[in-house]
Write a protein that holds these residues in place. Sequence first.
Motif, PDB file in Angstrom:
ATOM      1  N   UNK A  71       5.031  -9.702  -6.962  1.00  0.00           N
ATOM      2  CA  UNK A  71       5.777  -9.508  -7.000  1.00  0.00           C
ATOM      3  C   UNK A  71       6.161 -10.664  -5.439  1.00  0.00           C
ATOM      4  N   UNK A  72       6.376 -10.898  -5.361  1.00  0.00           N
ATOM      5  CA  UNK A  72       6.921 -11.516  -3.928  1.00  0.00           C
ATOM      6  C   UNK A  72       8.464 -10.799  -3.280  1.00  0.00           C
ATOM      7  N   UNK A  73       8.857  -9.995  -3.686  1.00  0.00           N
ATOM      8  CA  UNK A  73       9.490  -9.490  -3.359  1.00  0.00           C
ATOM      9  C   UNK A  73       9.589  -7.584  -2.922  1.00  0.00           C
ATOM     10  N   UNK A  74       8.071  -7.582  -3.097  1.00  0.00           N
ATOM     11  CA  UNK A  74       7.643  -6.668  -2.534  1.00  0.00           C
ATOM     12  C   UNK A  74       6.500  -7.129  -1.283  1.00  0.00           C
ATOM     13  N   UNK A  75       6.160  -7.671  -1.407  1.00  0.00           N
ATOM     14  CA  UNK A  75       4.795  -8.610  -0.321  1.00  0.00           C
ATOM     15  C   UNK A  75       3.517  -7.801  -1.415  1.00  0.00           C
ATOM     16  N   UNK A  76       2.210  -8.145  -0.540  1.00  0.00           N
ATOM     17  CA  UNK A  76       1.378  -7.659  -1.250  1.00  0.00           C
ATOM     18  C   UNK A  76       1.403  -6.516  -1.388  1.00  0.00           C
TER      19      UNK A  76
ATOM     20  N   UNK B 287      -8.834   0.132   4.878  1.00  0.00           N
ATOM     21  CA  UNK B 287      -9.317  -0.487   6.044  1.00  0.00           C
ATOM     22  C   UNK B 287      -8.117  -1.680   6.540  1.00  0.00           C
ATOM     23  N   UNK B 288      -8.498  -1.277   8.225  1.00  0.00           N
ATOM     24  CA  UNK B 288      -7.881  -2.247   9.072  1.00  0.00           C
ATOM     25  C   UNK B 288      -7.294  -3.156   8.467  1.00  0.00           C
ATOM     26  N   UNK B 289      -7.924  -4.647   7.787  1.00  0.00           N
ATOM     27  CA  UNK B 289      -7.117  -5.602   7.116  1.00  0.00           C
ATOM     28  C   UNK B 289      -6.786  -4.720   5.974  1.00  0.00           C
ATOM     29  N   UNK B 290      -6.712  -3.899   5.775  1.00  0.00           N
ATOM     30  CA  UNK B 290      -6.256  -4.027   4.042  1.00  0.00           C
ATOM     31  C   UNK B 290      -4.562  -3.106   5.055  1.00  0.00           C
ATOM     32  N   UNK B 291      -4.567  -2.160   5.380  1.00  0.00           N
ATOM     33  CA  UNK B 291      -3.403  -2.031   5.962  1.00  0.00           C
ATOM     34  C   UNK B 291      -3.175  -2.995   7.071  1.00  0.00           C
ATOM     35  N   UNK B 292      -3.374  -4.442   7.302  1.00  0.00           N
ATOM     36  CA  UNK B 292      -3.285  -4.978   7.684  1.00  0.00           C
ATOM     37  C   UNK B 292      -1.886  -6.081   6.845  1.00  0.00           C
ATOM     38  N   UNK B 293      -2.458  -6.381   5.701  1.00  0.00           N
ATOM     39  CA  UNK B 293      -1.924  -7.195   5.019  1.00  0.00           C
ATOM     40  C   UNK B 293      -0.410  -6.495   3.651  1.00  0.00           C
ATOM     41  N   UNK B 294      -0.594  -5.171   3.689  1.00  0.00           N
ATOM     42  CA  UNK B 294       0.405  -4.797   2.804  1.00  0.00           C
ATOM     43  C   UNK B 294       1.506  -5.039   3.894  1.00  0.00           C
ATOM     44  N   UNK B 295       2.574  -5.773   2.022  1.00  0.00           N
ATOM     45  CA  UNK B 295       3.517  -5.519   2.318  1.00  0.00           C
ATOM     46  C   UNK B 295       3.411  -7.381   2.617  1.00  0.00           C
ATOM     47  N   UNK B 296       2.798  -8.185   3.271  1.00  0.00           N
ATOM     48  CA  UNK B 296       2.719  -9.691   3.301  1.00  0.00           C
ATOM     49  C   UNK B 296       3.219 -10.503   2.288  1.00  0.00           C
ATOM     50  N   UNK B 297       3.623 -11.903   2.480  1.00  0.00           N
ATOM     51  CA  UNK B 297       3.558 -12.989   1.777  1.00  0.00           C
ATOM     52  C   UNK B 297       3.098 -13.895   1.728  1.00  0.00           C
TER      53      UNK B 297
END
Length: 160
Positions: free
Chosen positions: A80-85, A128-138
Motif C-alpha cells: 500500500x503506497x500510502x503506508x509505504x513498506x 535488522x538494520x536494513x529492515x528498519x531502514x526500509x520501513x515506511x519507504x516507497x
Amino acid sequence: MDKLLLQQQVLKRLAEDLLQVEQAARVAHETATHEENIAENKYDTLGLEAAYLAAGQARRAEAIRQAMANWRQFRPQPYNASQGIQLGALICLVDSDDKQQQIFLGPDGGNMKLLNGAELIQVISSKAPLGRAVLGKCEGDEVSVQVAPLRQQFEVLWVH
C-alpha cells in the motif's frame, strides 16, 4: 511473486534448522551425561562444557520454534503506497553500482537466502538494520544503512 510460497520456503528452512539444532542438543546432552565424562578433578571439564553447549542448543531450538510460530501466524499484505513498506513487503533495492537485490521483509527468524526460480531473495526481519531502514519507504526513496565503518546507500526500485 508469490509471497505465500516464500513464506512456506522460510518455514521449511526453519524446520530443517530446528531438526539440526535438536540433534546437536541431544548429542551434547548425551556427552554431558555420559559416565566417561564425569569429572575426575577440577580441570576435567568436558562434561561441563557439553552441558553448556546442550543448554545453548536448547535455547536456539526454542528461538527457532518461536520464529516458526511467528511465520505461521504471519499474513503478508499487498503493498500500500500510502503506508509505504511494511512487514510482508517484497522489495527490490539497487545500490550505487546498479547492483540489484531482492528483500522479503518478514517477522523475526529470517536472515536466510531463498531461490525463487532464478531469483535470489534475502529474507530479513524488520529488526535488522536494513529492515528498519526500509520501513515506511516507497518506490524511488533512498535508503541509507550504516554497516560497520561503511554507509551503504540504496534506492527502492519496486515493492510488491
